[in-house]
Scaffold this motif. Structure first.
Motif, PDB file in Angstrom:
ATOM      1  N   UNK A 193     -41.616  47.625 -46.751  1.00 58.46           N
ATOM      2  CA  UNK A 193     -40.583  47.068 -47.184  1.00 58.46           C
ATOM      3  C   UNK A 193     -40.085  48.139 -48.312  1.00 58.46           C
ATOM      4  N   UNK A 194     -40.918  48.497 -49.136  1.00 60.19           N
ATOM      5  CA  UNK A 194     -40.616  49.687 -49.904  1.00 60.19           C
ATOM      6  C   UNK A 194     -39.777  50.767 -49.704  1.00 60.19           C
ATOM      7  N   UNK A 195     -40.417  51.231 -48.522  1.00 63.25           N
ATOM      8  CA  UNK A 195     -39.866  52.487 -47.859  1.00 63.25           C
ATOM      9  C   UNK A 195     -38.530  52.307 -47.262  1.00 63.25           C
ATOM     10  N   UNK A 196     -38.224  51.117 -46.809  1.00 63.94           N
ATOM     11  CA  UNK A 196     -37.075  50.543 -46.096  1.00 63.94           C
ATOM     12  C   UNK A 196     -36.079  50.483 -47.121  1.00 63.94           C
ATOM     13  N   UNK A 197     -36.501  50.112 -48.350  1.00 62.18           N
ATOM     14  CA  UNK A 197     -35.681  49.629 -49.367  1.00 62.18           C
ATOM     15  C   UNK A 197     -34.953  51.151 -49.901  1.00 62.18           C
ATOM     16  N   UNK A 198     -36.142  52.050 -49.897  1.00 60.63           N
ATOM     17  CA  UNK A 198     -35.620  53.528 -50.288  1.00 60.63           C
ATOM     18  C   UNK A 198     -34.537  54.179 -49.242  1.00 60.63           C
ATOM     19  N   UNK A 199     -34.951  54.010 -48.005  1.00 60.31           N
ATOM     20  CA  UNK A 199     -33.963  54.349 -46.989  1.00 60.31           C
ATOM     21  C   UNK A 199     -32.620  53.924 -46.824  1.00 60.31           C
ATOM     22  N   UNK A 200     -32.451  52.526 -47.200  1.00 58.89           N
ATOM     23  CA  UNK A 200     -31.464  51.680 -47.390  1.00 58.89           C
ATOM     24  C   UNK A 200     -30.695  52.487 -48.504  1.00 58.89           C
ATOM     25  N   UNK A 201     -31.398  52.727 -49.559  1.00 60.16           N
ATOM     26  CA  UNK A 201     -30.498  53.183 -50.656  1.00 60.16           C
ATOM     27  C   UNK A 201     -29.911  54.501 -50.521  1.00 60.16           C
ATOM     28  N   UNK A 202     -30.645  55.404 -49.795  1.00 58.40           N
ATOM     29  CA  UNK A 202     -30.006  56.788 -49.276  1.00 58.40           C
ATOM     30  C   UNK A 202     -28.932  56.598 -48.482  1.00 58.40           C
ATOM     31  N   UNK A 203     -29.131  55.602 -47.504  1.00 55.83           N
ATOM     32  CA  UNK A 203     -27.951  55.357 -46.421  1.00 55.83           C
ATOM     33  C   UNK A 203     -26.594  54.750 -47.251  1.00 55.83           C
ATOM     34  N   UNK A 204     -26.994  54.027 -48.149  1.00 57.65           N
ATOM     35  CA  UNK A 204     -25.834  53.451 -48.901  1.00 57.65           C
ATOM     36  C   UNK A 204     -24.920  54.518 -49.596  1.00 57.65           C
ATOM     37  N   UNK A 205     -25.605  55.751 -50.105  1.00 57.22           N
ATOM     38  CA  UNK A 205     -24.531  56.588 -50.760  1.00 57.22           C
ATOM     39  C   UNK A 205     -24.123  57.395 -49.508  1.00 57.22           C
ATOM     40  N   UNK A 206     -24.763  57.625 -48.546  1.00 58.37           N
ATOM     41  CA  UNK A 206     -24.182  58.264 -47.303  1.00 58.37           C
ATOM     42  C   UNK A 206     -22.802  57.447 -46.826  1.00 58.37           C
ATOM     43  N   UNK A 207     -23.063  56.289 -46.934  1.00 59.24           N
ATOM     44  CA  UNK A 207     -21.996  55.253 -46.560  1.00 59.24           C
ATOM     45  C   UNK A 207     -20.766  55.584 -47.549  1.00 59.24           C
ATOM     46  N   UNK A 208     -21.231  55.553 -48.469  1.00 63.29           N
ATOM     47  CA  UNK A 208     -20.092  55.733 -49.793  1.00 63.29           C
ATOM     48  C   UNK A 208     -19.271  57.191 -49.415  1.00 63.29           C
ATOM     49  N   UNK A 209     -20.095  58.165 -49.413  1.00 65.22           N
ATOM     50  CA  UNK A 209     -19.513  59.356 -49.033  1.00 65.22           C
ATOM     51  C   UNK A 209     -18.445  59.309 -47.629  1.00 65.22           C
ATOM     52  N   UNK A 210     -19.196  58.608 -46.562  1.00 71.36           N
ATOM     53  CA  UNK A 210     -18.644  58.629 -45.301  1.00 71.36           C
ATOM     54  C   UNK A 210     -17.277  57.660 -45.160  1.00 71.36           C
ATOM     55  N   UNK A 211     -17.236  56.920 -46.319  1.00 72.63           N
ATOM     56  CA  UNK A 211     -15.948  56.135 -46.192  1.00 72.63           C
ATOM     57  C   UNK A 211     -14.706  56.767 -46.260  1.00 72.63           C
ATOM     58  N   UNK A 212     -14.841  58.024 -47.028  1.00 78.56           N
ATOM     59  CA  UNK A 212     -13.735  58.997 -47.118  1.00 78.56           C
ATOM     60  C   UNK A 212     -13.266  59.278 -45.926  1.00 78.56           C
ATOM     61  N   UNK A 213     -14.318  59.935 -45.081  1.00 81.92           N
ATOM     62  CA  UNK A 213     -14.024  60.282 -43.782  1.00 81.92           C
ATOM     63  C   UNK A 213     -13.432  59.245 -42.883  1.00 81.92           C
ATOM     64  N   UNK A 214     -13.797  57.915 -42.924  1.00 77.79           N
ATOM     65  CA  UNK A 214     -13.114  56.768 -42.141  1.00 77.79           C
ATOM     66  C   UNK A 214     -11.660  56.685 -42.638  1.00 77.79           C
ATOM     67  N   UNK A 215     -11.207  56.896 -43.949  1.00 82.26           N
ATOM     68  CA  UNK A 215      -9.964  56.610 -44.253  1.00 82.26           C
ATOM     69  C   UNK A 215      -9.202  57.863 -43.901  1.00 82.26           C
ATOM     70  N   UNK A 216      -9.766  58.912 -43.773  1.00 83.10           N
ATOM     71  CA  UNK A 216      -8.902  60.125 -43.099  1.00 83.10           C
ATOM     72  C   UNK A 216      -8.676  60.135 -41.846  1.00 83.10           C
TER      73      UNK A 216
END
Length: 228
Positions: free
Chosen positions: A184-207
């Protein structure tokens, strides 16, 4: 007129947003944050109902959940019992874990809201001249900061009495003692990393959804636009 716009980048962002929200929610609710030191309990032979030898098992402890082995009942099929050890927020074992629960809950709430909104971005791409993708990306970045704060504070609570009972007397803040970290701890860390990836990738989705090809499809009068 509503235009349904689907591109590879926008669809990938939507799927990742949903996956991240579910991953963080499942991790938060899990009892598998800490895997305690080995304990021994009586093994039961279910075939003939007689007692057996001792066998080790490792209980697990979450932010507010725990799993431990129960006393064997003849013909019982359950070896462990899982459930909350804290009946209310004030009974969470450590003040640091209470803060962790608050920050993680805030982050997960934002991520779930973004995941819900992301489904509708295929039909609505902007509100009040503001790109939904950019707004959602900003919210995901904020959620990621909440998650980081929660994960940083969590190990500070390893010195609480509850954690010591699972991890031994050498457990303290940022020291696991005889425990190990659960999935669960590692999943939370992985999810946090993916959260920032999603935040960055949202700009590509908008483009992708505002590209010249999309505008050409709209000018041609198409209401369903699918682009790679």
């Amino acid at each position: 007129m509503c235009h349904v716009i689907v591109t590879c980048r926008s669809m990938l962002w939507t799927l990742l947003s949903i996956v991240v929200a579910f991953a963080e929610l499942i991790a938060f609710m899990s009892a598998d944050w800490l895997i305690g030191k080995a304990k021994f309990g009586s093994s039961h032979n279910r075939d003939n109902g007689t007692g057996g030898s001792l066998e080790p098992y490792r209980p697990t402890l979450g932010i507010y959940e725990r799993c431990t082995r129960i006393q064997h009942v003849p013909y019982s099929r359950r070896d462990t019992q899982c459930g909350p050890y804290a009946e209310n927020f004030s009974e969470i074992a450590s003040g640091f874990w209470q803060a962790t629960a608050i920050f993680l809950a805030l982050g997960i709430l934002i991520l779930c809201a973004v995941a819900l909104v992301s489904v509708f971005t295929m039909c609505v791409q902007s509100i009040m001249k503001k790109s939904i993708f950019n707004v959602c990306g900003l919210l995901q970045g904020i959620a990621g900061l909440f998650l980081i704060l929660g994960l940083i504070l969590y190990p500070a609570g390893w010195g609480c009495q509850k954690a010591i009972s699972y991890c031994g007397p050498y457990a303290s803040a940022y020291k696991l003692g005889e425990c190990s970290l659960g999935w669960a701890f590692y999943t939370a860390i992985g999810g946090t990393v993916l959260t920032f990836i999603c935040a960055v990738f949202s700009a590509q989705a908008e483009i992708a959804t505002s590209s010249d090809k999309v505008q050409e499809e709209i000018e041609e009068g198409k209401s369903l636009i699918c682009l790679l």
